[in-house]
Design a protein around this motif. Structure first.
Motif, PDB file in Angstrom:
ATOM      1  N   ARG A  19      -9.168   5.487   0.212  1.00 40.60           N
ATOM      2  CA  ARG A  19      -8.209   6.536  -0.106  1.00 40.60           C
ATOM      3  C   ARG A  19      -6.905   5.991  -0.699  1.00 40.60           C
ATOM      4  NH1 ARG A  19      -9.127  11.542   1.881  1.00 40.60           N
ATOM      5  NH2 ARG A  19      -6.936  11.955   2.440  1.00 40.60           N
ATOM      6  N   SER A  20      -6.470   4.818  -0.260  1.00 36.87           N
ATOM      7  CA  SER A  20      -5.237   4.246  -0.798  1.00 36.87           C
ATOM      8  C   SER A  20      -5.372   3.858  -2.262  1.00 36.87           C
ATOM      9  CB  SER A  20      -4.808   3.033   0.025  1.00 36.87           C
ATOM     10  OG  SER A  20      -5.799   2.018  -0.043  1.00 36.87           O
ATOM     11  N   ASP A  21      -6.587   3.783  -2.750  1.00 37.01           N
ATOM     12  CA  ASP A  21      -6.817   3.448  -4.148  1.00 37.01           C
ATOM     13  C   ASP A  21      -6.678   4.668  -5.056  1.00 37.01           C
ATOM     14  OD1 ASP A  21      -7.580   1.615  -6.264  1.00 37.01           O
ATOM     15  OD2 ASP A  21      -9.545   2.589  -6.266  1.00 37.01           O
ATOM     16  N   VAL A  22      -6.759   5.864  -4.489  1.00 41.76           N
ATOM     17  CA  VAL A  22      -6.740   7.060  -5.322  1.00 41.76           C
ATOM     18  C   VAL A  22      -5.533   7.970  -5.069  1.00 41.76           C
ATOM     19  CG1 VAL A  22      -9.244   7.038  -5.578  1.00 41.76           C
ATOM     20  CG2 VAL A  22      -8.215   8.427  -3.778  1.00 41.76           C
ATOM     21  N   PHE A  23      -4.867   7.837  -3.920  1.00 40.46           N
ATOM     22  CA  PHE A  23      -3.695   8.669  -3.637  1.00 40.46           C
ATOM     23  C   PHE A  23      -2.426   7.815  -3.657  1.00 40.46           C
ATOM     24  CE2 PHE A  23      -7.056  11.144  -1.360  1.00 40.46           C
ATOM     25  CZ  PHE A  23      -7.022  12.252  -2.197  1.00 40.46           C
ATOM     26  N   LEU A  24      -1.463   8.230  -4.443  1.00 44.24           N
ATOM     27  CA  LEU A  24      -0.235   7.478  -4.642  1.00 44.24           C
ATOM     28  C   LEU A  24       0.532   7.318  -3.327  1.00 44.24           C
ATOM     29  CD1 LEU A  24       1.664   6.251  -6.859  1.00 44.24           C
ATOM     30  CD2 LEU A  24       2.788   8.492  -6.914  1.00 44.24           C
ATOM     31  N   ASN A  25       1.006   6.068  -3.051  1.00 45.87           N
ATOM     32  CA  ASN A  25       1.800   5.782  -1.845  1.00 45.87           C
ATOM     33  C   ASN A  25       1.130   6.329  -0.579  1.00 45.87           C
ATOM     34  OD1 ASN A  25       3.818   4.519  -3.376  1.00 45.87           O
ATOM     35  ND2 ASN A  25       4.932   6.429  -3.683  1.00 45.87           N
ATOM     36  N   TYR A  26      -0.155   6.036  -0.465  1.00 51.29           N
ATOM     37  CA  TYR A  26      -0.953   6.649   0.594  1.00 51.29           C
ATOM     38  C   TYR A  26      -0.434   6.316   1.992  1.00 51.29           C
ATOM     39  CZ  TYR A  26      -4.963   8.157   3.310  1.00 51.29           C
ATOM     40  OH  TYR A  26      -5.765   8.779   4.222  1.00 51.29           O
ATOM     41  N   ALA A  27       0.179   5.168   2.181  1.00 50.51           N
ATOM     42  CA  ALA A  27       0.675   4.786   3.511  1.00 50.51           C
ATOM     43  C   ALA A  27       1.685   5.795   4.061  1.00 50.51           C
ATOM     44  CB  ALA A  27       1.313   3.403   3.450  1.00 50.51           C
ATOM     45  N   GLU A 204      -4.860  20.777  -3.324  1.00 50.76           N
ATOM     46  CA  GLU A 204      -4.581  21.628  -2.163  1.00 50.76           C
ATOM     47  C   GLU A 204      -3.447  21.092  -1.304  1.00 50.76           C
ATOM     48  OE1 GLU A 204      -8.485  21.536  -0.586  1.00 50.76           O
ATOM     49  OE2 GLU A 204      -9.277  23.006  -2.036  1.00 50.76           O
ATOM     50  N   ARG A 205      -3.320  19.764  -1.214  1.00 50.94           N
ATOM     51  CA  ARG A 205      -2.283  19.158  -0.380  1.00 50.94           C
ATOM     52  C   ARG A 205      -1.128  18.567  -1.202  1.00 50.94           C
ATOM     53  NH1 ARG A 205      -4.773  14.936   3.660  1.00 50.94           N
ATOM     54  NH2 ARG A 205      -2.598  15.066   4.419  1.00 50.94           N
ATOM     55  N   ALA A 206      -1.193  18.753  -2.532  1.00 47.54           N
ATOM     56  CA  ALA A 206      -0.176  18.182  -3.430  1.00 47.54           C
ATOM     57  C   ALA A 206      -0.017  16.682  -3.175  1.00 47.54           C
ATOM     58  CB  ALA A 206       1.151  18.906  -3.289  1.00 47.54           C
ATOM     59  N   MET A 207      -1.139  15.956  -3.246  1.00 46.82           N
ATOM     60  CA  MET A 207      -1.169  14.507  -3.049  1.00 46.82           C
ATOM     61  C   MET A 207      -1.418  13.842  -4.405  1.00 46.82           C
ATOM     62  SD  MET A 207      -3.505  14.379   0.417  1.00 46.82           S
ATOM     63  CE  MET A 207      -3.448  12.586   0.568  1.00 46.82           C
ATOM     64  N   PRO A 208      -0.396  13.364  -5.071  1.00 50.79           N
ATOM     65  CA  PRO A 208      -0.568  12.818  -6.421  1.00 50.79           C
ATOM     66  C   PRO A 208      -1.568  11.662  -6.476  1.00 50.79           C
ATOM     67  CG  PRO A 208       1.741  13.148  -5.937  1.00 50.79           C
ATOM     68  CD  PRO A 208       1.006  13.351  -4.654  1.00 50.79           C
ATOM     69  N   PHE A 209      -2.254  11.588  -7.580  1.00 49.42           N
ATOM     70  CA  PHE A 209      -3.191  10.492  -7.845  1.00 49.42           C
ATOM     71  C   PHE A 209      -2.408   9.217  -8.111  1.00 49.42           C
ATOM     72  CE2 PHE A 209      -6.300   8.196 -10.561  1.00 49.42           C
ATOM     73  CZ  PHE A 209      -7.389   8.231  -9.702  1.00 49.42           C
ATOM     74  N   THR A 210      -3.040   8.091  -7.855  1.00 46.82           N
ATOM     75  CA  THR A 210      -2.335   6.812  -7.960  1.00 46.82           C
ATOM     76  C   THR A 210      -1.942   6.453  -9.390  1.00 46.82           C
ATOM     77  OG1 THR A 210      -2.416   4.497  -7.294  1.00 46.82           O
ATOM     78  CG2 THR A 210      -4.451   5.441  -8.145  1.00 46.82           C
ATOM     79  N   SER A 211      -2.691   6.916 -10.367  1.00 40.59           N
ATOM     80  CA  SER A 211      -2.365   6.648 -11.766  1.00 40.59           C
ATOM     81  C   SER A 211      -1.637   7.861 -12.334  1.00 40.59           C
ATOM     82  CB  SER A 211      -3.644   6.368 -12.566  1.00 40.59           C
ATOM     83  OG  SER A 211      -3.357   6.252 -13.943  1.00 40.59           O
ATOM     84  N   VAL A 212      -0.351   7.690 -12.644  1.00 41.10           N
ATOM     85  CA  VAL A 212       0.443   8.843 -13.068  1.00 41.10           C
ATOM     86  C   VAL A 212       1.518   8.389 -14.047  1.00 41.10           C
ATOM     87  CG1 VAL A 212       1.843   8.607 -10.956  1.00 41.10           C
ATOM     88  CG2 VAL A 212       1.925  10.730 -12.270  1.00 41.10           C
ATOM     89  N   ALA A 213       1.628   9.095 -15.159  1.00 47.56           N
ATOM     90  CA  ALA A 213       2.668   8.791 -16.146  1.00 47.56           C
ATOM     91  C   ALA A 213       3.976   9.476 -15.800  1.00 47.56           C
ATOM     92  CB  ALA A 213       2.200   9.225 -17.533  1.00 47.56           C
ATOM     93  N   ASP A 214       3.899  10.663 -15.199  1.00 46.42           N
ATOM     94  CA  ASP A 214       5.078  11.471 -14.908  1.00 46.42           C
ATOM     95  C   ASP A 214       4.832  12.171 -13.574  1.00 46.42           C
ATOM     96  OD1 ASP A 214       7.097  13.355 -14.710  1.00 46.42           O
ATOM     97  OD2 ASP A 214       6.752  14.238 -16.696  1.00 46.42           O
ATOM     98  N   LEU A 215       5.444  11.649 -12.502  1.00 45.36           N
ATOM     99  CA  LEU A 215       5.179  12.180 -11.164  1.00 45.36           C
ATOM    100  C   LEU A 215       5.628  13.636 -11.041  1.00 45.36           C
ATOM    101  CD1 LEU A 215       4.182  11.771  -8.309  1.00 45.36           C
ATOM    102  CD2 LEU A 215       6.410  10.790  -7.722  1.00 45.36           C
TER     103      LEU A 215
END
Length: 267
Positions: A19-27, A204-215
């Motif tokens: 999951r930490s590989d796909v959700f930004l700042n997962y910790a 659904e949870r507004a959890m940004p993906f780890t790869s993002v150009a504009d958060l």
């Protein structure tokens, strides 16, 4: 009906990660870093009058380079689905990552539609930086530039009709020109979210993906989709990579079992 289609969701690859590989700042969520799957799709909207292809998956070389499990090569998947590349009306590209533009050369004559801001970024000075460069192959970009030079690529701003009833809409976030596609079917309007929504949980949870150009743009894209649903403009959301996607819709049988699902009546 000329402005009503069947949507085909077709899986060609998969991988396992955490999951930490796909959700930004997962910790920050304080949740276990459990395993998670990621599936790779292409999408088709078709009726008796026309076929529109949305994204073209990763190439065999691009998938193998990144260790993706290839379930079926995309050109073979098109063959099994009865898609004749020479008869496709238009190919819509939601964004220019390797797993969405890997087989453009399969289509000999169809126009390619892409957001102007997406093309400008990937041909601009920042595309070669390490955080972006892994997302696309040099030969894929070269192929895209060649198609532009040949007059095959139509660059749009904000939104464009692809075919009667089908629209591509620029939302940004994941990439500068990330786009979604809406398709009317007998079961309501389908939103092909592509990587504006990799996972249903992401939306659904507004959890940004780890790869993002504009958060901020990614959060805004979630709200854009949410507004379309709340206003009744969209009845079905098709995610870009969620392994549960196929189970939400009508499964195909035979040799396409486990690879394909559809929304809407066939023409």
């Amino acid at each position: 009906m000329a402005d009503q289609y069947q949507v085909v969701i077709a899986k060609h690859g998969t991988r396992r990660t955490v999951r930490s590989d796909v959700f930004l700042n997962y910790a920050l969520y304080g949740e276990p870093d459990d395993p998670i799957g990621m599936d790779y799709f292409v999408w088709i909207a078709r009726n008796a009058d026309r076929t529109v292809v949305i994204d073209t998956g990763f190439s065999g070389a691009g998938g193998r380079k990144r260790g993706r499990e290839i379930l079926v090569e995309v050109p073979e998947l098109y063959r099994r689905l009865g898609v004749d590349p020479s008869g496709v009306e238009v190919v819509a590209i939601t964004h220019a990552h390797y797993d969405h533009i890997g087989n453009l050369g399969v289509f000999p004559s169809a126009p390619i539609v892409l957001a102007r801001s997406e093309y400008d970024f990937w041909t601009g000075p920042h595309a070669g930086r390490p955080l972006f460069h892994h997302s696309v192959e040099d030969d894929e970009l070269a192929g895209l530039r060649f198609l532009v030079d040949q007059g095959r690529v139509e660059l749009f701003r904000e939104r464009r009709e692809l075919a009667p009833g089908i629209e591509i809409i620029e939302v940004g976030g994941h990439t500068p020109g990330q786009s979604v596609v809406t398709v009317p079917t007998s079961e309501g309007v389908v939103l092909l979210a592509s990587d504006a929504i990799h996972y249903y949980e992401e939306y659904e949870r507004a959890m940004p993906f780890t790869s993002v150009a504009d958060l901020v743009g990614m959060y805004d894209s979630f709200e854009t989709v949410r507004g379309m649903v709340q206003r009744g403009e969209v009845q079905h959301i098709v995610s870009g990579h969620d392994p549960g996607t196929l189970q939400r819709f009508t499964p195909a049988d035979g040799e396409l079992t486990g690879l394909v699902a559809t929304i809407g009546a066939a023409a």
